[in-house]
Design an enzyme around this catalytic site. Structure first.
Site, PDB file in Angstrom:
ATOM      1  N   SER A  97      18.508  18.568  30.946  1.00 23.14           N
ATOM      2  CA  SER A  97      18.290  17.172  30.594  1.00 23.14           C
ATOM      3  C   SER A  97      17.013  16.652  31.251  1.00 23.14           C
ATOM      4  CB  SER A  97      19.527  16.345  30.982  1.00 23.14           C
ATOM      5  OG  SER A  97      19.499  15.084  30.372  1.00 23.14           O
ATOM      6  N   HIS A 147      25.935  17.006  24.792  1.00 24.05           N
ATOM      7  CA  HIS A 147      25.119  16.960  26.006  1.00 24.05           C
ATOM      8  C   HIS A 147      26.029  17.233  27.210  1.00 24.05           C
ATOM      9  CE1 HIS A 147      21.274  15.781  27.823  1.00 24.05           C
ATOM     10  NE2 HIS A 147      21.994  15.277  28.824  1.00 24.05           N
ATOM     11  N   ASP A 158      24.168  15.450  20.306  1.00 23.02           N
ATOM     12  CA  ASP A 158      23.355  15.012  21.435  1.00 23.02           C
ATOM     13  C   ASP A 158      22.143  14.250  20.918  1.00 23.02           C
ATOM     14  OD1 ASP A 158      21.865  14.743  23.754  1.00 23.02           O
ATOM     15  OD2 ASP A 158      21.812  16.881  24.224  1.00 23.02           O
TER      16      ASP A 158
END
Length: 364
Positions: A210, A334, A304
């Site tokens: 991320s 995610h 996501d």
């Protein structure tokens, strides 16, 4: 809808009724918000991923975008949900039981403005091992290396490498580019001190999830520009790669869990000094000079908002002449990468990422 969808729907309905029976905290998502998001999730999510999401919902955390940064850091995480699922299944949540053959110890290493805490994961067998510098996720604001233990530990096992997971400075206490400065400083240190960690300073890689995936790529660019030892491979798992929050995946998964558009906008607000910060090539990677980078592996989740960030970064890397491979995992969200203890596709993704790292790190 498959049978697990009906069961999960019942779970969510019961949860909504229980929550709706008392006055809702204004910092938490409303029952209607939970119901809409939950119903959409049931239609597209794998059974084991949905089990984790149901458990996360049952922990009844506050909506990140409705809190302060200190409050946000106290909210339940996907890692907490995984531990709860393991407890329900009467399985141990001990990291060394889940990932045998990898030891860990805490150290401090120099950042750009003082020492930073880090965890070193070491695989079994004599060194020196290749070394992967790993950056956790959390929008540069929340979470830390302990929340992302499972991803880093899994990579140490799968890549047969020392993994150094570092807690860079977080916003809003330390706004952009503090985290990026720390990332480069820790990599610079590793190029001359890897041997102190049973590592080989000639066989380095960068990885992250991320916001940490963004840091991995941005650090490779900065290392190239600074003339440092180049990493042999770059792994970016659902990285933040550009500032537009109206891509197709942002629009489709605007209310997804555990990451959605309001959360991303909140993260940007926390890290930015000025609106122009998100256009900086350290954040807007698709507009950065990507030429000459090591081979890149991109891992994306289907459900996501950042899915298309990965696709755009893949295209930009190809146009820059960089070797890149991207794998998209359907039915997962995610934060799935660290859920390998209970989500099969996370186990597969960690194995894939480890193989890709190992192929370049093992070259003589």
């Amino acid at each position: 809808m498959q049978r697990h969808g009906y069961l999960a729907a019942a779970t969510l309905l019961g949860l909504a009724v229980a929550i709706g029976g008392c006055a809702r905290d204004p910092q938490k998502r409303s029952v209607s918000e939970l119901a809409v998001s939950g119903t959409k999730s049931l239609l597209r999510t794998d059974a084991d991923m949905q089990t984790v999401l149901n458990k996360l919902a049952s922990l009844d955390g506050k909506a990140i975008e409705k809190t302060t940064a200190p409050e946000a850091r106290q909210q339940p995480t996907v890692a907490d949900a995984v531990k709860a699922v393991l407890s329900d299944e009467k399985r141990s949540a001990d990291p060394q039981s889940l990932v045998p053959g990898v030891s860990s110890r805490d150290v401090t290493i120099p950042g750009a403005n003082g020492n930073l805490p880090a965890t070193v994961y070491t695989p079994a067998g004599p060194g020196p091992h290749p070394v992967v510098l790993y950056f956790h996720g959390g929008g540069w604001v929340i979470a830390d290396r302990s929340v992302y233990d499972a991803g880093a530990r899994g990579l140490a096992k799968q890549a047969d490498a020392v993994v150094v997971s570092v807690d860079y400075r977080r916003a809003p206490e330390h706004r952009f580019p503090a985290a990026h400065d720390d990332a480069l400083a820790t990599y610079r240190w590793l190029t001359t001190h890897a041997q102190s960690l049973q590592g080989d300073p000639k066989r380095l890689a960068l990885a992250g999830e991320s916001a940490g995936g963004n840091l991995a790529v941005a650090t490779a660019i900065a290392a190239r520009d600074a003339g440092l030892t180049a990493p042999r491979h770059i792994l970016a798992v659902y990285p933040v790669a550009q500032p537009d929050t109206h891509t197709a995946s942002y629009d489709k998964y605007a209310d997804a869990m555990p990451l959605n558009r309001p959360m991303m906008l909140w993260f940007v607000q926390q890290i930015s000094r000025t609106p122009n910060d998100v256009q900086d090539p350290r954040i807007n990677l698709v507009k950065a000079n990507l030429r000459g980078l090591a081979p890149v592996t991109l891992v994306n989740a289907e459900i996501d908002p950042l899915r298309d960030d990965g696709a755009q970064l893949e295209q930009a890397l190809r146009e820059a002449g960089v070797s890149v491979e991207r794998r998209l995992y359907d039915g997962v969200t995610h934060e799935f990468f660290g859920t390998a203890a209970v989500v099969k596709k996370a186990e597969q993704a960690q194995a894939y990422a480890g193989q890709r790292l190992k192929a370049d790190l093992d070259k003589q």
